[in-house]
Design a protein around this motif. Structure first.
Motif, mmCIF file in Angstrom:
data_model
loop_
_atom_site.group_PDB
_atom_site.id
_atom_site.type_symbol
_atom_site.label_atom_id
_atom_site.label_comp_id
_atom_site.label_asym_id
_atom_site.label_seq_id
_atom_site.Cartn_x
_atom_site.Cartn_y
_atom_site.Cartn_z
ATOM 1 N N ARG A 25 56.004 14.180 26.010
ATOM 2 C CA ARG A 25 54.686 13.919 26.580
ATOM 3 C C ARG A 25 53.617 14.689 25.817
ATOM 4 N N SER A 26 52.430 14.080 25.746
ATOM 5 C CA SER A 26 51.264 14.755 25.198
ATOM 6 C C SER A 26 50.433 15.236 26.381
ATOM 7 N N VAL A 27 50.157 16.538 26.397
ATOM 8 C CA VAL A 27 49.452 17.138 27.529
ATOM 9 C C VAL A 27 48.084 17.625 27.047
ATOM 10 N N HIS A 28 47.060 17.345 27.857
ATOM 11 C CA HIS A 28 45.707 17.806 27.515
ATOM 12 C C HIS A 28 45.211 18.722 28.633
ATOM 13 N N VAL A 29 44.833 19.951 28.257
ATOM 14 C CA VAL A 29 44.385 20.950 29.235
ATOM 15 C C VAL A 29 42.997 21.435 28.842
ATOM 16 N N GLU A 30 42.123 21.575 29.839
ATOM 17 C CA GLU A 30 40.777 22.109 29.577
ATOM 18 C C GLU A 30 40.596 23.438 30.315
ATOM 19 N N TYR A 31 39.935 24.366 29.637
ATOM 20 C CA TYR A 31 39.667 25.703 30.171
ATOM 21 C C TYR A 31 38.155 25.870 30.213
ATOM 22 N N ALA A 32 37.580 26.019 31.406
ATOM 23 C CA ALA A 32 36.122 26.101 31.523
ATOM 24 C C ALA A 32 35.701 27.438 32.128
ATOM 25 N N TYR A 33 34.956 28.228 31.349
ATOM 26 C CA TYR A 33 34.270 29.425 31.844
ATOM 27 C C TYR A 33 32.796 29.051 32.015
ATOM 28 N N PRO A 34 32.037 29.827 32.791
ATOM 29 C CA PRO A 34 30.616 29.490 32.948
ATOM 30 C C PRO A 34 29.892 29.396 31.608
ATOM 31 N N ASP A 35 30.289 30.195 30.628
ATOM 32 C CA ASP A 35 29.540 30.243 29.363
ATOM 33 C C ASP A 35 30.264 29.604 28.177
ATOM 34 N N ALA A 36 31.465 29.111 28.352
ATOM 35 C CA ALA A 36 32.210 28.566 27.200
ATOM 36 C C ALA A 36 33.392 27.741 27.689
ATOM 37 N N GLY A 37 33.844 26.850 26.808
ATOM 38 C CA GLY A 37 34.998 26.027 27.185
ATOM 39 C C GLY A 37 35.889 25.754 25.993
ATOM 40 N N TRP A 38 37.167 25.563 26.276
ATOM 41 C CA TRP A 38 38.128 25.238 25.234
ATOM 42 C C TRP A 38 39.054 24.139 25.764
ATOM 43 N N SER A 39 39.739 23.473 24.845
ATOM 44 C CA SER A 39 40.791 22.565 25.295
ATOM 45 C C SER A 39 41.976 22.700 24.356
ATOM 46 N N GLN A 40 43.119 22.266 24.845
ATOM 47 C CA GLN A 40 44.318 22.252 24.011
ATOM 48 C C GLN A 40 45.110 20.985 24.308
ATOM 49 N N THR A 41 45.586 20.367 23.254
ATOM 50 C CA THR A 41 46.499 19.238 23.388
ATOM 51 C C THR A 41 47.813 19.657 22.746
ATOM 52 N N PHE A 42 48.905 19.451 23.456
ATOM 53 C CA PHE A 42 50.207 19.872 22.917
ATOM 54 C C PHE A 42 51.292 18.913 23.396
ATOM 55 N N LEU A 43 52.444 19.023 22.760
ATOM 56 C CA LEU A 43 53.576 18.169 23.128
ATOM 57 C C LEU A 43 54.569 18.952 23.970
ATOM 58 N N SER A 44 55.199 18.245 24.891
ATOM 59 C CA SER A 44 56.183 18.886 25.759
ATOM 60 C C SER A 44 57.349 17.932 26.012
ATOM 61 N N ARG A 45 58.538 18.504 26.026
ATOM 62 C CA ARG A 45 59.722 17.715 26.400
ATOM 63 C C ARG A 45 60.159 18.192 27.780
ATOM 64 N N PRO A 46 59.841 17.427 28.824
ATOM 65 C CA PRO A 46 60.250 17.856 30.166
ATOM 66 C C PRO A 46 61.767 17.999 30.230
ATOM 67 N N LEU A 47 62.222 19.007 30.969
ATOM 68 C CA LEU A 47 63.659 19.246 31.128
ATOM 69 C C LEU A 47 63.937 19.413 32.608
ATOM 70 N N THR A 48 64.811 18.601 33.155
ATOM 71 C CA THR A 48 65.230 18.845 34.529
ATOM 72 C C THR A 48 65.961 20.190 34.542
ATOM 73 N N LYS A 49 66.191 20.683 35.744
ATOM 74 C CA LYS A 49 66.909 21.960 35.854
ATOM 75 C C LYS A 49 68.280 21.840 35.181
ATOM 76 N N ALA A 50 68.948 20.695 35.415
ATOM 77 C CA ALA A 50 70.288 20.503 34.835
ATOM 78 C C ALA A 50 70.207 20.438 33.314
ATOM 79 N N ALA A 51 69.194 19.727 32.783
ATOM 80 C CA ALA A 51 69.050 19.605 31.326
ATOM 81 C C ALA A 51 68.704 20.954 30.706
ATOM 82 N N PHE A 52 67.890 21.714 31.409
ATOM 83 C CA PHE A 52 67.526 23.057 30.928
ATOM 84 C C PHE A 52 68.771 23.941 30.847
ATOM 85 N N GLU A 53 69.566 23.915 31.911
ATOM 86 C CA GLU A 53 70.764 24.763 31.936
ATOM 87 C C GLU A 53 71.762 24.319 30.865
#
Ligand SMILES: C[S@@+](CC[C@H](N)C(=O)[O-])C[C@H]1O[C@@H](n2cnc3c(N)ncnc32)[C@H](O)[C@@H]1O
Length: 227
Positions: free
Chosen positions: A171-199
């Protein structure tokens, strides 16, 4: 130059995985230092993989731990204090020593390429030694479903704007970070893992889950299994 699928916006410099150095200098630690401290002997050694600007490093150093902080970004490491810093990719790290605790935070275990995930976990095992402790942060169960969502931390608003499947299991995830005086964003990739897949992933790489440390099961204590 960013990695494929990773990008950041806002003022200042960015790491290859799209993290803003200025943003990470502003972000405050949450519960992480307390969780880590509870699993590290007093004054013990910690290897922190992907330390960023030292958000967690600084709190751990202030608690009296001897932290070795590793990151591939020289710009991030330049603002880390109170710790030994090592510039390296996690996958290639081979310090020839072991630590009381090895820390793989920031959900890095969810990198999209399973080969890279194996490389990250191999670095944990190399530096924890037989029976050694590895603390890993993973995504929560509904991380990709409960989107969009906004949370506030002081004067910061964090919005997970979208999580979109870009290829099977990634998955491609997009996150925004907003402070009163500035903002940033990040887009990154993630491979979700169920608990079983993680273990299973940990098991394939010589790590056994000992305990889930938080009610949302995002922090995990694992140990290096004897062959
Ligand atoms: C999301 S930031 C988090 C930083 C810190 N762990 C925190 O919680 O504030 C991820 C950091 O990991 C570093 N990083 C990601 N993948 C890496 C890799 N394979 N090798 C070395 N550093 C890596 C990035 O440069 C970035 O500084």
């Amino acid at each position: 130059m960013g990695r494929d699928g990773y990008a950041g916006t806002g003022v200042g410099e960015f790491t290859p995985d799209g993290c803003s150095i200025e943003l990470y200098q502003r972000l405050r630690p949450g519960a992480e230092p307390g969780i880590i401290a509870a699993h590290t002997p007093a004054g013990g050694t910690i290897l922190e993989l992907g330390c960023g600007a030292g958000r967690v490093t600084h709190a751990l150093a202030d608690l009296g731990f001897a932290v070795t902080a590793v990151d591939e970004s020289a710009e991030m490491l330049a603002v880390v204090r109170g710790a030994r810093t090592v510039r390296s990719s996690i996958e290639d790290l081979d310090l020839g020593e072991t630590f009381d605790v090895v820390l793989l935070g920031s959900c890095l275990v969810h990198v999209p390429d399973p080969e890279r995930a194996r490389g990250l976990l191999a670095a944990c095992v190399r530096h924890a030694g037989p029976g050694g402790v590895v603390l890993i942060q993973r995504e929560g169960a509904d991380w990709h479903d409960d989107v969009p969502r906004t949370s506030s931390r002081g004067d910061l608003e964090v919005t997970v704007v979208s999580s979109t499947e870009v290829r099977p299991g990634v998955r491609s995830v997009h996150v925004e970070y907003a402070y009163p005086d500035a903002g940033w964003s990040q887009t990154f990739l993630s491979r979700p893992l169920t608990k079983a897949a993680f273990e299973e992933l940990l098991g394939e790489n010589g790590l056994g889950v000992e305990a889930y440390l938080t009610p949302d099961e995002t922090w995990v204590r694992a140990s290096v299994m004897h062959p």
